[in-house]
Design a protein around this motif. Structure first.
Motif, PDB file in Angstrom:
ATOM      1  N   GLY A 270       0.824  -1.209   0.000  1.00  0.00           N
ATOM      2  CA  GLY A 270       0.000   0.000   0.000  1.00  0.00           C
ATOM      3  C   GLY A 270       0.858   1.259   0.000  1.00  0.00           C
ATOM      4  O   GLY A 270       0.532   2.262  -0.656  1.00  0.00           O
ATOM      5  N   ARG A 271       1.961   1.202   0.722  1.00  0.00           N
ATOM      6  CA  ARG A 271       2.884   2.345   0.770  1.00  0.00           C
ATOM      7  C   ARG A 271       3.487   2.585  -0.624  1.00  0.00           C
ATOM      8  O   ARG A 271       3.579   3.732  -1.082  1.00  0.00           O
TER       9      ARG A 271
ATOM     10  N   VAL B 197       0.778   4.199  -2.751  1.00  0.00           N
ATOM     11  CA  VAL B 197       0.623   5.620  -2.428  1.00  0.00           C
ATOM     12  C   VAL B 197       1.757   6.411  -3.076  1.00  0.00           C
ATOM     13  O   VAL B 197       1.542   7.480  -3.663  1.00  0.00           O
TER      14      VAL B 197
ATOM     15  N   ALA C  92      -6.353   6.406  -0.684  1.00  0.00           N
ATOM     16  CA  ALA C  92      -5.247   6.245   0.266  1.00  0.00           C
ATOM     17  C   ALA C  92      -4.242   7.373   0.105  1.00  0.00           C
ATOM     18  O   ALA C  92      -3.762   7.958   1.092  1.00  0.00           O
TER      19      ALA C  92
ATOM     20  N   TYR D 117       1.698   7.665   7.147  1.00  0.00           N
ATOM     21  CA  TYR D 117       1.461   6.311   6.626  1.00  0.00           C
ATOM     22  C   TYR D 117       0.691   5.471   7.650  1.00  0.00           C
ATOM     23  O   TYR D 117      -0.234   4.745   7.312  1.00  0.00           O
TER      24      TYR D 117
ATOM     25  N   SER E 274      -3.298   3.456   7.357  1.00  0.00           N
ATOM     26  CA  SER E 274      -3.012   2.019   7.224  1.00  0.00           C
ATOM     27  C   SER E 274      -4.166   1.253   6.597  1.00  0.00           C
ATOM     28  O   SER E 274      -3.970   0.420   5.714  1.00  0.00           O
TER      29      SER E 274
ATOM     30  N   ARG F 158      -4.427   1.913   3.051  1.00  0.00           N
ATOM     31  CA  ARG F 158      -3.334   1.264   2.316  1.00  0.00           C
ATOM     32  C   ARG F 158      -3.629  -0.210   2.092  1.00  0.00           C
ATOM     33  O   ARG F 158      -3.413  -0.762   1.020  1.00  0.00           O
TER      34      ARG F 158
END
Lengths: 678, 678
Positions: free
Chosen positions: A442-443, A446, A504, A522, A526, A529
């Motif tokens: 997910g990070r 993003v 996100a 972040y 969460s 994400r």
């Protein structure tokens, strides 16, 4: 047996051709068949009595198998030995892991972290042939898992003696879960904090000898225990290790990247990123494993369902095959489609990964395609994290659904699905806990979203983020169920993934605007994400499946297209919320989609047994009487259990326990009745 | 330990009061605590070494425990013995099942199927005190499970001798999975087709003696085998039984309902429905079990998460507690809310069921409230089927999520969650396979829908179907997140359930209109029935939770209200499709709902450890060092494993296997090089 023959009478596709296509060619199929035959005929490799062995027996059996495998490692091409291990991973995951710790972790660490000179030293010591040393991998600690940077074990450099002192400072620093440590390994790659002149340089790798290969006595300062019973993979001897000021020569620190000179000078590597390429290999192979484990479970469940009958008898007729029930088709056929999705994704991601590794091997700072390769690495790293998580979860769920679909027999160890589940479950945790990996994925997404927004073109699986505004305006134009084809479904996944990644990213940006540090921002987003990683990964799987179908021979296109449609539509029906929320589909489309899922299940059901045949797992690999090729399930199941447990005699504890229970003199317990009037 | 103390410093609710409320009063809490202490202090009842016993050792230990329990069955009130068994079911599911087969299945069958005279005969033989006989329950067969009507075993009446001949005609007719058969039982309630004068009267119950209680020798014509290794519940000795023309007296057929006279005249009961009341008890108790097993798993996972630290360290500070991460809260806190939903539903359904049983005991044909009671029975039957399925699935998922949330340690047997999973898994299959039960529940709902449409007023949990047209026009009017309160959520579930039940009903009606037989019409709409049962059951759980909150003391209302809100909102967010599709909520509402779920998780997290305390399970019941009350998890975990596996010595197979592996002379294998030029 007549019953299963009728299931094979009219497959809609050429079964053998499917096997070759899935395997990647006729030659691969032949090699796999040779290996399966060698495994099956070798008495040492037997698995039929696994369910009734004690832990010490399993441990001994496992090492016997590893001795057999050691013959092949020295006598066959690497690619063929890999095929052998891949099949072994389905047949006997405990043995696979016990040998895999040496090759996949210990030796991979040498390859990735040792200098050329060091690597050659350890190869000479026997690291390739398992002759002279067996390695294990000392990363995790009792109090520390996914966060490698938080490990406590220290490696303090002593300039005077030019040695490192490896030490376990606290209970929580005890190396824990170390596969092979309890009973197998002579050496260990230890992750420890490099301390030089009082300064902490972070976690590096050190080879520490654990035992004398002559006597197996523990080296001074090394204490090892067995961590005992586990959920599964009983063959692998996980242990704990404590080091008490153990000295190793300076050359035992692996110095491909960071180097410590005799003087104590620490030289950091120019390219930190290259050190994490090694983690990706394991993740990619778990995508492949997820497909394979699913295929094995489904072979058992579908063949059983084609034989088992229940309910629905009309006068004079047998009961109905459970595979003919709408609900049973709905339980299993979408999982079959998903197994194909994981298969094609595994193949593609494996190819991408191997190409990348070849490039990275030769990469040097200043190379002109350095940037491209690093971007590619970032993509593979981010994508593989999400795929590892969702594919292992999907496979674990598939195994459990298959187990439950056998009814009561699924609970028998001999059906093979309970151990498949228990053995597989660890894949959701090791080499990166799934939830942590979804957050990493997910990070990454993003990050891609923000780059794309800033005008930096995204490539590969995240290219849909490039023209997001246009993408998000898409709406399904289908005027009938038939118009919702693979292209429309592909659009649907991109639109949903685009929306949730954007959500996100916006949440993250808002946090930054509010003044949060990047890590806190972040952390705050969460859940968004995780959701972004989920929908992106589902879409990625769908698109890789779609690409795989496009590459298939014409004779296989119709069945693969149906499976791909089912995969795409089923997941839309099951996760309809975002497809409605982002208005790609209307409620009316969803009604069509649900009806189409039902049609596809019914249609693919006709090919269900031929599809399991195309996976081409021998009865030895399946190792379940309920999933036998010949369909003679009840007799085989009964015979297997009777061989393991001949009809009951009086239990050994009858005299000591049962007879006294059945013949209690309860009246002896009656109390004296006091006469209060006396 | 300081760390866990800070978790308990400021609970937002009175913890002890919560325990009393959940238990149903101070007296119940005291009794439970007495029983937990008796279990814990009795050396025979120990469980600490369970993970390292062999199957024969576990079997012997189990029967020792049953001998201890037999003391209490004769010396304490029934309600207290039931409490004892309920606690035992959490401590040691294998032992619970082994004794539970006698009381819950064998003896229940006598109570439900034997005439008064027969019941008294078997009680005198020792059926209550386990003195003289131990019973088992011979229903399922190798080839036949959920469909009792399809069983093959025959009981043929022989008028000449006034005996029944019990016979296993085929391999698939072998009684299979019979708990207690392999090593414990002297008698069996056998389900067999009653054949009189060549006519098949369907499946009835017969008591057949299996073994001589003096010698434990099998009776002539009876063959029994052990079905061996299972996924879990290793203490219970499931077996298979084949009968070869075994004769039993006529009086051994249980004749409360159907009777066979000496002449062979068969008298059918006036009220067939009454015979299926007995199945409901097991289902209801599984709703309660699902809540309890979830509470146990969550106690371990939440306490561990309050101690375990990972990532997020700032200079000079420890890493962050994993329970403080948004994602970890999201993993566990909604499951905590769900455990409460199952708790309150269990309590309510248990009460309804007990009331109903009292009424049914005394019911006779012609009674004026006969119709009401039968309607009520139908509702409890239909509702409990769906609840059993979804609650056991929920609990199994909770256990697995908790296990995964422990990271690697979850895979250790000593953490306790692997065995909890493996022991619990069978609940999704036994006493009605969950999928089959969802279809039954869905069939009941379709029936209710059609009745309501025809103007027949529905009561209880399906009353929302009465004015469906008005219900389905409801739309959420909330103008802010705060306005989405328990009442609004309740409306949302009814609206969705109403829509999906209606969709299933309409699909069924359409099939009937097309000319399908009723059974085929039900088959056709299976998937719609399952979906209807799911959304109805989720709504039912929510409403029972809401009712439970309303009955709570004022001091507990705030925390329970939060939990109930979270339960309702989380499931809406996770299954958002139908809430959007049926337009009760808009996408904007859903954004609010997701945000509110996050807030509630964060808020309830502060009370997480106190909530686990309120469940009041002793460390003995929890049986996991990672879930200890005092939070001293690492030392306890290390000590437990070391006690079971003292630090490694040289493995027993070092000389025979490892030394030869490490010291192979691979050069000895080099082949002769042929000189082709010679």
């Amino acid at each position: 047996m007549r019953v299963i023959a009728e299931e094979r009478a009219n497959p809609s596709f050429p079964v053998r051709e499917m096997t070759h296509f899935l395997d990647g060619g006729v030659r691969v199929t032949e090699t796999r068949e040779m290996i399966m035959m060698q495994l099956e005929r070798d008495p040492v490799m037997k698995t039929i009595d696994h369910n009734d062995l004690t832990l010490p027996q399993i441990r001994e059996r496992t090492i016997q198998k590893i001795r057999r495998l050691a013959h092949y490692v020295a006598n066959e091409p690497v690619a063929q030995f890999r095929q052998r291990l891949s099949i072994l991973s389905l047949v006997d995951p405990g043995t696979y892991t016990r040998i895999g710790v040496h090759y996949g972790l210990f030796f991979s660490a040498l390859q990735g972290q040792a200098s050329a000179e060091q690597l050659s030293y350890w190869v000479q010591k026997g690291a390739v042939t398992l002759n002279g040393l067996v390695g294990c991998f000392g990363m995790t600690e009792l109090g520390h898992g996914s966060n490698v940077a938080g490990l406590e074990t220290t490696a303090t450099y002593d300039e005077a003696s030019e040695e490192f002192v490896i030490h376990t400072p606290t209970l929580t620093a005890t190396k824990w879960w170390i596969g092979g440590a309890a009973q197998t390994a002579t050496h260990c790659v230890v992750f420890a904090r490099l301390i030089v002149k009082g300064r902490d340089h972070g976690v590096k790798n050190f080879v520490v000898q654990l035992r004398d290969p002559e006597t197996f006595a523990l080296m001074p300062g090394v204490v090892i225990g067995d961590i005992g019973a586990k959920m599964g993979r009983h063959g692998i001897d996980n242990g704990w290790i404590q080091f008490t000021h153990v000295r190793i020569p300076r050359s035992h620190m692996l110095m491909k990247h960071t180097k410590v000179k005799a003087s104590g000078e620490v030289i950091e590597p120019p390219l930190q990123q290259l050190t994490y390429g090694a983690l990706i290999g394991g993740r990619v192979s778990m995508v492949v494993d997820s497909g394979n484990a699913s295929k094995k479970a489904l072979t058992i469940a579908l063949r059983y369902a084609a034989i088992r009958r229940q309910f629905g008898a009309r006068p004079g007729e047998p009961e109905t095959k459970i595979l003919d029930y709408v609900i049973h088709q709905h339980r299993l056929i979408p999982l079959l489609a998903q197994a194909f999705a994981m298969h094609f994704t595994g193949v593609e991601v494996q190819n991408i990964y191997e190409d990348l590794m070849v490039k990275m091997e030769t990469l040097k700072p200043g190379d002109k395609d350095l940037h491209t390769v690093l971007e590619h690495l970032k993509e593979v790293h981010g994508t593989s994290a999400g795929l590892k998580a969702f594919c292992t979860w999907n496979a674990l769920n598939t195994i459990d659904q298959c187990r439950q679909s056998l009814g009561g027999h699924g609970y028998s160890a001999y059906a093979g699905l309970a151990s498949l589940y228990n053995d597989f479950a660890v894949q959701c945790t090791w080499e990166g806990d799934n939830t942590i990996l979804t957050l990493q994925a997910g990070r990454y997404l993003v990050g891609c979203y923000r780059e794309a927004k800033a005008g930096k073109k995204q490539a590969g699986g995240v290219a849909y983020l490039n023209d997001l505004q246009a993408l998000l305006r898409n709406r399904c134009q289908a005027k009938s169920a038939a118009e919702i084809d693979l292209d429309v479904i592909g659009q649907a996944y991109w639109l949903v993934a685009g929306n949730v990644v954007k959500a996100a990213g916006e949440e993250f940006d808002a946090c930054i605007k509010r003044g949060l540090r990047e890590d806190d921002a972040y952390e705050h987003c969460s859940q968004a994400r995780l959701y972004a990683a989920k929908m992106h990964s589902y879409g990625y799987l769908f698109h890789r499946f779609k690409d795989g179908v496009a590459k298939a021979p014409a004779s296989l296109q119709p069945i693969l297209t149906k499976l791909c449609l089912l995969y795409g539509l089923y997941n839309i029906a099951e996760n309809s919320g975002p497809f409605l929320q982002y208005e790609f589909f209307t409620p009316r489309h969803l009604d069509w989609i649900r009806a189409r899922v039902a049609e596809l299940c019914k249609d693919i059901r006709k090919d269900a047994v031929p599809i399991t045949d195309s996976f081409n797992y021998s009865d030895f690999v399946i190792n379940s009487p309920l999933g036998r090729y010949d369909g003679d399930i009840y007799q085989a199941y009964f015979d297997l259990i009777n061989a393991a447990h001949p009809p009951a005699k009086v239990p050994p504890y009858f005299k000591s326990e049962i007879h006294p229970l059945l013949h209690r003199n309860t009246q002896a317990d009656d109390p004296l009745e006091l006469d209060d009037d006396e």
